[in-house]
Enzyme design. Structure first.
Site, PDB file in Angstrom:
ATOM      1  N   ASP A 141       1.135  -0.979  -0.138  1.00  0.00           N
ATOM      2  CA  ASP A 141      -0.009  -0.092  -0.470  1.00  0.00           C
ATOM      3  C   ASP A 141       0.849   1.557   0.015  1.00  0.00           C
ATOM      4  O   ASP A 141       2.397   1.127   0.148  1.00  0.00           O
ATOM      5  CB  ASP A 141      -0.926   0.302   1.161  1.00  0.00           C
ATOM      6  CG  ASP A 141      -2.419   0.695   1.331  1.00  0.00           C
ATOM      7  OD1 ASP A 141      -2.110   1.362   0.002  1.00  0.00           O
ATOM      8  OD2 ASP A 141      -2.728   0.697   2.282  1.00  0.00           O
ATOM      9  N   GLU A 200       2.736   4.519  -4.384  1.00  0.00           N
ATOM     10  CA  GLU A 200       2.891   5.062  -5.755  1.00  0.00           C
ATOM     11  C   GLU A 200       4.067   5.670  -5.848  1.00  0.00           C
ATOM     12  O   GLU A 200       4.693   6.519  -7.359  1.00  0.00           O
ATOM     13  CB  GLU A 200       1.583   6.743  -5.649  1.00  0.00           C
ATOM     14  CG  GLU A 200       0.560   6.004  -5.933  1.00  0.00           C
ATOM     15  CD  GLU A 200       0.275   5.135  -4.576  1.00  0.00           C
ATOM     16  OE1 GLU A 200      -0.630   3.915  -4.728  1.00  0.00           O
ATOM     17  OE2 GLU A 200       0.089   5.238  -3.415  1.00  0.00           O
ATOM     18  N   ASP A 214      -8.279   2.859  -2.989  1.00  0.00           N
ATOM     19  CA  ASP A 214      -9.872   3.607  -2.202  1.00  0.00           C
ATOM     20  C   ASP A 214     -11.062   4.376  -2.331  1.00  0.00           C
ATOM     21  O   ASP A 214     -11.457   5.097  -2.744  1.00  0.00           O
ATOM     22  CB  ASP A 214      -9.028   4.472  -1.437  1.00  0.00           C
ATOM     23  CG  ASP A 214      -8.182   4.742  -0.311  1.00  0.00           C
ATOM     24  OD1 ASP A 214      -8.011   2.687  -0.106  1.00  0.00           O
ATOM     25  OD2 ASP A 214      -7.344   5.077   0.479  1.00  0.00           O
TER      26      ASP A 214
END
Length: 787
Positions: free
Chosen positions: A443, A446, A522
């Site tokens: 998670d 990025e 999300d």
């Protein structure tokens, strides 16, 4: 991130950290201002006039006054072309070596004064001004690349470029990674910069966590995939064409790719959708096959908080007779959110808990974030500082370690584009395995640095190793998650070589299927979020990532019982079937939504378990052929224009058509069927395609239709393997593939082929080809005979 999201995030992390977040954002902007000065004056350049050509393996080089174009047709039919001398390697997308050149493809003069390369599946025609046309063997145009344009800073620096393309007027665009507004990409601009949208996203948000410069274009002329192998930030603008009416002329569809730097190089694969995905995965690598248990129902929540709560949830599933294969622990199980730690106060015996759950058939999976708390004395931080000559962490243009703000507070970021760092990071997963975890989910990779405004990433001027070539974050950002996935996958493989690693990642890039899958991130709670989550799965599958799924129920907010159930029912037919929610979004166990939802959710879970052998088969088929588990309804009929616009249904393999309910209060819905006979799997009623039909969709289920003649491996009432066969249409035959579960190791899976046909007034099934042909050797249940 809008104001509402900022307030929410500050509330979650605390006001003090919120202020540090603002300061971190200013530091990032200041670093970029110093290291990335304005571009200043630029010179524009186009290829210019044709000068000559030089044949080479699989094609050759066509020279122009101000550039040169390299063309190479590979064995298997993929076409590579590049300007300014760019080579296929190095590439983060390609798996291993570049495929060998096709010796039958030869560069030769074209009748219009240009050059062409004729191959088995594509003809590449180069004009005198640098336009590149890709045509079928019959001469039908698939794609026309107009002469590119470059902008070169006079004072030196990255060269920007734009490549404009035309496609047939009837063509439709798909792909570009995970897009919430698809899967069909309508007129608009799509960013190429992996981005955390800031707490939630819906269909109008772009870009998201996982972008790829991979276009899939479907037209009457054929299907092709175009991949611009460039990791820099960019933008793709698409505009669908329009066919002229009467004496009017067609307006072609257009695509414009703009990149802020990096090479202008492209791969194209053409053919049927199945052939395109086979060729694409031949280039970028076969998808990793998840362990068998990862194809079962999974449950997660940010905020379990303690071993006691984990046991309560698992017991709730067991007491209600609900299947559960996997439970995920989010960042709240860490000690102060520090990666590779455990909060001993709330989880005093995590290995014991994992062993206890595993004996009950439930595996634990751990979240892993890349950000490392910048605190001397922290074991991971100190080990990274001491690694090699330069340490493990990303540095700025002045050589200082970049510090951002994430859940643990001030954090540093491993440079996964450094092979030494990847090996070190992979070794850290030994701690996760020692805690009893069976897999990981990546998670915040990025990567994310919290910010009060602007792009929540590292400074674009930050420096990376980039496999020894060196460069800055503008080039490394989009492959950061991919390189982290590689580090984790290879580390798990070294640590536990007898088992297939289980890993899925929020961010990634082209080729990430080699290391695992992904999930929606999300996605916002609401009916639009439900639709967006299906769009992501379909689009990613067409880009070569077959294993994915959403946060069932949406990540933020509180779904109504109906919305939760409809999302749950759809999720039961997606590869990654996982409920998950934010810490402030309530519980997502099925019994929390009332007895009616619980009853219908149980039915969905039972059906998912019954179809487990089919999912095992689809996972192996994906490895062998690149075909995604979840496919658009036009997959086998790309020439059916009506199907190209169908975005609210999908094929699960070749056998099943799933039609989720995406509107509140609906108890019936329209389903557009591909050609052939289809059976409602509950009522057995037969429908004939192609065309739209109206089917029942009571709250108890979503419509699922089986293709006539399909042979589907399922579990019987005793959990044993059997074949479910849907009667072929009169005068027709059918069939299907079966891959028996080879376990969670590396045993070679055997593909069994079965055919179904009418013999008099009964349906017979036979094994087709190979040893044991003719003998089925499995129980067979025929359905649809009454239909």
């Amino acid at each position: 991130m809008d104001g509402r999201d900022l307030v929410r995030r500050v509330r979650l992390v605390g006001s003090v950290r919120g202020l540090r977040t603002v300061r971190a954002a200013w530091r990032r902007r200041s670093a970029d201002a110093r290291a990335l000065p304005p571009r200043g004056a630029e010179r524009a350049r186009v290829p210019g006039a044709l000068v000559g050509a030089e044949p080479g393996p699989g094609g050759g080089v066509v020279r122009f006054a101000r550039s040169e174009l390299r063309i190479r047709v590979a064995v298997g039919g993929a076409v590579f072309w590049a300007w300014d001398g760019a080579d296929p390697l190095p590439s983060y997308a390609l798996a291993g070596e570049v495929p060998a050149a096709d010796p039958r493809a030869v560069l030769e003069p074209d009748k219009d004064g240009g050059w062409q390369v004729v191959s088995e599946r594509l003809t590449v025609v180069v004009s005198r001004t640098g336009a590149v046309e890709l045509r079928t063997p019959g001469g039908v145009l698939l794609r026309r690349e107009l002469p590119p344009r470059w902008w070169e800073p006079v004072g030196g620096g990255a060269v920007r470029w734009v490549q404009r393309s035309e496609v047939p007027a009837d063509a439709r665009f798909f792909g570009l990674g995970g897009r919430a507004s698809g899967p069909r990409l309508r007129d608009g601009a799509y960013g190429l910069w992996n981005t955390d949208p800031g707490g939630r996203f819906g269909p109008g948000d772009d870009p998201l966590y996982l972008t790829m410069p991979v276009q899939v274009v479907v037209s009457d002329a054929g299907t092709h995939l175009a991949f611009h192998d460039n990791t820099w930030a960019g933008r793709v603008v698409v505009r669908e064409g329009e066919e002229g009416a009467g004496s009017g002329h067609d307006r072609p569809g257009t695509c414009e790719v703009r990149m802020e730097g990096g090479p202008l190089r492209c791969w194209v694969v053409a053919g049927t959708p199945a052939r395109v995905l086979r060729g694409w995965t031949a280039l970028t690598g076969a998808p990793a096959v998840p362990p068998s248990w990862a194809l079962g129902p999974q449950h997660a929540r940010w905020g379990f908080g303690s071993e006691r709560e984990v046991r309560r949830v698992v017991a709730g599933y067991r007491e209600r007779g609900l299947p559960l294969s996997v439970l995920h622990l989010d960042i709240d199980h860490y000690d102060a959110h520090r990666v590779f730690t455990v909060d001993r106060g709330r989880f005093p015996s995590l290995p014991g808990l994992a062993k206890e759950l595993r004996e009950e058939g439930v595996r634990l999976v751990s979240i892993v974030d890349p950000a490392v708390k910048a605190a001397p004395g922290d074991a991971v931080f100190d080990a990274g500082v001491e690694l090699g000559e330069r340490g493990a962490y990303v540095r700025d243009a002045r050589g200082r370690v970049v510090v951002g703000e994430v859940w643990p507070g001030a954090c540093v970021y491993p440079d996964f584009t450094d092979p030494v760092v990847r090996e070190w990071w992979g070794s850290l997963y030994a701690e996760r395995l020692a805690q009893g975890f069976s897999g990981v989910w990546h998670d915040m990779n990025e990567p994310v640095s919290f910010t009060a405004f602007g792009d929540p990433s590292l400074p674009r001027s930050a420096r990376h190793v980039l496999e020894g070539a060196g460069g800055d974050h503008r080039e490394a950002h989009n492959v950061y998650g991919l390189a982290m996935a590689r580090a984790g996958y290879e580390g798990l493989l070294r640590l536990r070589p007898e088992e297939r690693p289980f890993l899925f990642s929020r961010s990634g890039w082209a080729g990430m299927q080699r290391y695992g899958g992904t999930w929606s991130g999300d996605v916002s709670t609401g009916w639009p979020g439900l639709r967006a989550s299906l769009s992501l799965v379909l689009g990613l599958g067409l880009c070569g990532v077959p294993y994915s799924g959403p946060d069932v129920g949406g990540f933020d907010g509180f779904p109504s019982p109906e919305l939760y159930l409809r999302w749950f029912q759809m999720g039961a037919y997606l590869p990654l079937f996982r409920t998950h929610a934010a810490i402030d979004a309530g519980r997502r166990e099925p019994w929390e939504f009332g007895p009616e939802v619980l009853e219908h959710a149980r039915a969905a879970l039972v059906e998912r378990e019954r179809l487990h052998p089919y999912f095992v088969t689809l996972s192996q088929v994906a490895r062998l052929s690149g075909a995604p588990y979840v496919r658009p309804v036009w997959w086998a009929a790309p020439g059916d224009r009506a199907l190209r616009g169908c975005e609210d249904a999908f094929l699960l393999g070749d056998a099943l058509l799933v039609a989720p309910v995406m509107e509140a209060g609906a108890d019936r819905r329209v389903v557009r069927l591909p050609r052939g006979r289809w059976y409602d799997t509950v009522t057995g009623r037969a429908y004939e395609g192609p065309g739209p039909v109206v089917v029942d969709a009571p709250l108890s289920r979503i419509p699922v239709l089986a293709r006539a003649g399909a042979v589907i491996p399922v579990r019987d009432a005793d959990g044993e393997l059997e074949l479910e066969v849907w009667a072929p249409a009169p005068g027709r035959t059918g069939g299907g593939l079966v891959v028996r579960d080879p376990g969670d190791g590396w045993a070679e899976a055997e593909v069994e082929r079965y055919v179904s046909r009418w013999e008099g007034e009964r349906v017979v099934v036979e094994r087709d080809g190979g040893e044991g042909a003719g003998a089925v050797g499995l129980p067979v249940r025929v359905r649809g005979v009454e239909g």
